[in-house]
Design an enzyme around this catalytic site. Structure first.
Site, PDB file in Angstrom:
ATOM      1  N   TRP A 131       1.762  -8.034   2.902  1.00 30.67           N
ATOM      2  CA  TRP A 131       1.491  -7.574   1.558  1.00 30.67           C
ATOM      3  C   TRP A 131      -0.198  -7.429   1.545  1.00 30.67           C
ATOM      4  O   TRP A 131      -0.882  -8.138   2.142  1.00 30.67           O
ATOM      5  CB  TRP A 131       1.717  -8.831   0.494  1.00 30.67           C
ATOM      6  CG  TRP A 131       1.514  -8.493  -0.781  1.00 30.67           C
ATOM      7  CD1 TRP A 131       0.301  -8.877  -1.502  1.00 30.67           C
ATOM      8  CD2 TRP A 131       2.042  -7.701  -1.663  1.00 30.67           C
ATOM      9  NE1 TRP A 131      -0.099  -8.217  -2.697  1.00 30.67           N
ATOM     10  CE2 TRP A 131       1.272  -7.572  -2.821  1.00 30.67           C
ATOM     11  CE3 TRP A 131       3.265  -6.960  -1.686  1.00 30.67           C
ATOM     12  CZ2 TRP A 131       1.648  -6.963  -4.052  1.00 30.67           C
ATOM     13  CZ3 TRP A 131       3.668  -6.349  -2.796  1.00 30.67           C
ATOM     14  CH2 TRP A 131       2.721  -6.308  -3.946  1.00 30.67           C
ATOM     15  N   LEU A 132      -0.553  -6.489   0.940  1.00 30.94           N
ATOM     16  CA  LEU A 132      -1.898  -6.203   0.801  1.00 30.94           C
ATOM     17  C   LEU A 132      -2.579  -6.630  -0.638  1.00 30.94           C
ATOM     18  O   LEU A 132      -1.789  -6.030  -1.594  1.00 30.94           O
ATOM     19  CB  LEU A 132      -2.414  -4.648   1.151  1.00 30.94           C
ATOM     20  CG  LEU A 132      -1.942  -4.343   2.739  1.00 30.94           C
ATOM     21  CD1 LEU A 132      -2.263  -2.800   3.033  1.00 30.94           C
ATOM     22  CD2 LEU A 132      -3.019  -5.087   3.508  1.00 30.94           C
ATOM     23  N   ASP A 178      -0.165  13.258   4.834  1.00 26.33           N
ATOM     24  CA  ASP A 178      -0.055  13.238   3.419  1.00 26.33           C
ATOM     25  C   ASP A 178      -1.132  12.502   2.646  1.00 26.33           C
ATOM     26  O   ASP A 178      -0.886  11.319   1.755  1.00 26.33           O
ATOM     27  CB  ASP A 178       1.360  12.483   3.028  1.00 26.33           C
ATOM     28  CG  ASP A 178       1.898  12.709   1.734  1.00 26.33           C
ATOM     29  OD1 ASP A 178       1.479  13.830   0.949  1.00 26.33           O
ATOM     30  OD2 ASP A 178       2.900  12.066   1.205  1.00 26.33           O
TER      31      ASP A 178
END
Length: 280
Positions: free
Chosen positions: A88-89, A189
């Site tokens: 998780w960031l 992307d």
């Protein structure tokens, strides 16, 4: 679909305390999991095998050699649904100049051929990343032509577009004929939704569609939807100077991203595609 404790309990993470849906793009379900005081980000793609996430995992590992990325921790399948667990960031704020330097650093990773170690299954088509010694051949035959074929199959192509598209391809091929293009590692992307600042205000690149190609292909995407400011381009250029005439070349790369949106989302992207084609 809603997932229950029984589903999450099958993950290779012990002592899960909580799970909750979070925003994670339009392609996968996304959740935050807390276990033993640690948090994880999990993507789920229903009714797919585990290797659905293989291209993303390989991309994160490749990009992670040069820039900050989330770390793939676990990948598998539960009840027929593919999942990918990442650390998780915690989102923070940061500097566009740092982001520019990070992307320039990414583009210093080189390869002797264009392509990538695996193909990428998208909503619209399988992107063929087979290794190729020629950038013009790769871009025309492994990117542009398959995409335009899908646009035509979906009724989103016409004679005018085809005529101008052929002119664009011809100019592209003429420009690069005899020029030495180095295969550089690209995010693939690089729009504003695929970078974030986290932790100690550091830039992170997320959700890559990694490929080795012309670095201007990545930079073109940064100009399609905005979100990158002058500090980004100035810092990139200071670290890795742009080649003169770059603004004349970006349109044939912007075309690829906008035509993909035409394929996926329909004729609302037609005018943007036509504005590019009308230059040729």
């Amino acid at each position: 679909m809603s997932r229950n404790h029984q589903w999450f309990s099958q993950l290779p993470i012990k002592n899960i305390n909580s799970y909750q849906p979070v925003s994670g793009g339009d392609i996968n379900e996304a959740y935050q999991i807390t276990a033993d005081g640690k948090r994880y980000f999990i993507k789920v793609q229903p009714n797919h095998p585990a290797d659905y996430f293989r291209h993303e995992i390989n991309g994160l590992k490749a990009l992670g050699q040069a820039v900050n990325t989330p770390t793939p921790l676990h990948n598998g399948v539960i009840n027929g649904d593919a999942y990918l667990v990442l650390n998780w960031l915690d989102e923070s704020t940061g500097s566009q100049a740092d982001l520019g330097r990070a992307v320039a650093r990414l583009h210093q990773q080189t390869n002797d051929q264009f392509g990538f170690i695996d193909n990428h299954q998208t909503k619209a088509l399988v992107k063929d990343n087979s290794w190729n010694n020629s950038w013009t051949d790769f871009y025309v035959n492994q990117r542009l032509l398959p995409e335009v074929k899908v646009a035509a199959d979906r009724g989103r192509w016409n004679r005018w577009r085809e005529d101008h598209f052929q002119q664009m391809v011809k100019q592209f091929q003429q420009y690069y004929h005899g020029r030495d293009i180095k295969a550089r590692l690209l995010h693939g992307d690089l729009w504003a939704g695929n970078f974030m600042f986290a932790g100690d205000h550091e830039p992170y690149l997320i959700d890559p569609d990694a490929v080795y190609g012309d670095w201007e292909f990545d930079l073109a995407m940064t100009t399609v939807f905005g979100g990158f400011d002058e500090d980004f381009y100035h810092a990139y250029n200071a670290a890795y100077p742009f080649t003169p005439g770059i603004n004349d070349r970006l349109p044939w790369y912007r075309f690829y991203y906008l035509c993909m949106h035409l394929v996926l989302f329909g004729e609302s992207y037609g005018p943007a595609v036509d504005r590019i084609l009308s230059q040729y």
